[in-house]
Design a protein around this motif. Sequence first.
Motif: not given
Length: 304
Positions: A77, A79, A120, A123, A125, A144, A149
């Motif tokens: 991740a 962030t 996050f 964020g 991923l 995100l 998730l």
Amino acid sequence: MVEDPNLSTLIDKNLSFSIPAKHCRGRAVRLGPVLEDILSAHNYPLQIRSLLAEAMCLTALLGALLKEEEAQLTLQAQTESGVISLLACDYKDGDVRGYIQFDAERLVSQPLEPSLMALFGKGYLAITFDHPEPRGRSQGIVPLEGASLAEAVQNYFMQSEQIPTVIRVALDVEDDRTVVGGLLVQHLPDGEEGKERLHVRMNHPEWEHVAIMGSSVQPEELVNPVLPLEDLLWRLFSESDEVRVLSGKPLVKGCRCSEEHIRDVIARFPKEDKEDMVDADGKISIDCAFCNRKFTISSASLNN
């Protein structure tokens, strides 16, 4: 059906399966003791513990898609302004590991089930597949966004890879154990795995049927430690002509840190950088976040 099942054969494992008549493939995963071993490295609060469990399940599901020896799958991740500053998990040949770095003071103000945005911030991923040459590395970036998730990763396959995908993850947390289970199903029209994907349609009749069946899986089925994954797949897809099931690699905690590995990493740095690492006692200290171990190596023992 399996009678008097041995729990060690029903947990910490993944299964690969395909439904040839529907041009679909999938993976099923259940983690228990291995997950506990990973979580126990740090005193994670419940919110972080639950998030890392979900991330580890997704890592195992995606890693199980890899076929080549030495291939690796990494979830990380990126962030901005969130409670979590780092989430990193990876899979390699059945070895799994994961770690979350977070702001404990900011987490206190969050509910027991915080949103992805709260955890996050803004964020992303990164999903990285490292294949042996000549394929090399490929990476996808997914926002995100969504309720979990699992939903973010499902959106990645649907939008970025254009692969119709259903992902379901369930978690059972008790005082003395944590179990997480997951299911991933994908449509690969015009051939089975390894063939070119043509004419992808999210509303393809073959896919609509399988997607409905896969989405019907219940959380308690995914995490039930005495329900064989093979039986679960049969319950879900028994109306199909054939479900081919193959056992995957056993899942084990796979932190790859060791003194030998640390020495090898240090040896790659220029002499000046290595000298900067040495403390007043003539030692180099390296912390492994994954397993929460500290390695102390004498600079005199290194070949400069």
